[in-house]
Design an enzyme around this catalytic site. Sequence first.
Site, PDB file in Angstrom:
ATOM      1  N   TYR A   1      28.814  45.846  46.320  1.00  0.00           N
ATOM      2  CA  TYR A   1      27.640  46.794  46.183  1.00  0.00           C
ATOM      3  C   TYR A   1      27.197  46.945  47.579  1.00  0.00           C
ATOM      4  CZ  TYR A   1      23.251  48.965  44.436  1.00  0.00           C
ATOM      5  OH  TYR A   1      22.487  49.704  44.430  1.00  0.00           O
TER       6      TYR A   1
ATOM      7  N   GLY B   1      15.782  55.726  34.349  1.00  0.00           N
ATOM      8  CA  GLY B   1      15.332  55.019  35.636  1.00  0.00           C
ATOM      9  C   GLY B   1      14.879  55.832  36.755  1.00  0.00           C
TER      10      GLY B   1
ATOM     11  N   LYS C   1      26.937  50.607  49.759  1.00  0.00           N
ATOM     12  CA  LYS C   1      25.607  51.034  50.050  1.00  0.00           C
ATOM     13  C   LYS C   1      25.544  51.275  51.599  1.00  0.00           C
ATOM     14  CE  LYS C   1      23.507  52.130  46.083  1.00  0.00           C
ATOM     15  NZ  LYS C   1      23.437  53.599  45.799  1.00  0.00           N
TER      16      LYS C   1
END
Length: 284
Positions: A167, A16, A171
């Site tokens: 998540y 990725g 972040k």
Amino acid sequence: MRLQGKVALVTAAGRGIGRGIVLALAREGADIVLNSFSEESATAVAAEVQALGRRVLAVPGDITAPENVTALVDRSIDTMGGIDILVNNVGGGAKTKAEPTHGSLADVVSSWDGTYQLTLRAPVLMSEALAPHFRARKAGRVINIGSNAGRYTGSERGLSVISTPEYAAMKTAISSYTQTLARRLGPFGVTVNCICPGVVITDAWHGNFRRVTEKFEEYRSMTPDEFFAGIAESKFPELVLPVPLGELPTVEDVAQTVVFLSLPESKHMSAQIIAVDSGQVMAR
């Protein structure tokens, strides 16, 4: 080759965005240290770097463990002669199972702790392990890969299958840590920046597609291509923000932003949170 003579250490580099960053830096002349949890993927990407004529050191392993981080940094410096660029690409959801001993909070503890380990703890450990090296050299670049998930609150549907609360929280923390680290390392000539990708079609986003189609019946007849085209055309505001430019960013777009932040031309850019998202942030 604008990065000839530089050495970059990239985490989560086996596929990725991480793989794309490695190859973009190598094409610009940088030698590479790459980390991936998977030995197989680390070896495969290392072979691609070698094919580009660059020196490469592949160090697979779990960098949520402090002893593995210090071993990785020490080996990288000893083998490559120093590190000039650190790209913290590691991050993601929890990989651990819930412990029944936590009772009714077992799933919460497992998810939040696991996401913290991978998405916040690992980048912090990597940065702090390399900070003394950068200070001693009076030079260095730290580039964190954040996410737009940390810059806005998703929809109820999006939070359930795409950007979970834990998540997004980690972040957000990475963006904040980027700016505090930039302040600490700035007097030593080190820049620290954070790139926040939007919807980039990778294995991770194909996983999001699968979860969406499993949970919501109206998407089940779609192919992945139809789903991502719909996102680009802003057809699913109940899931993700509109995309003003009408086209999704690519792995290469993110990788080239990393390249720019590694170059002398960006030497006065630090503590910046840079969205590579086709304008999604402004569509809030």
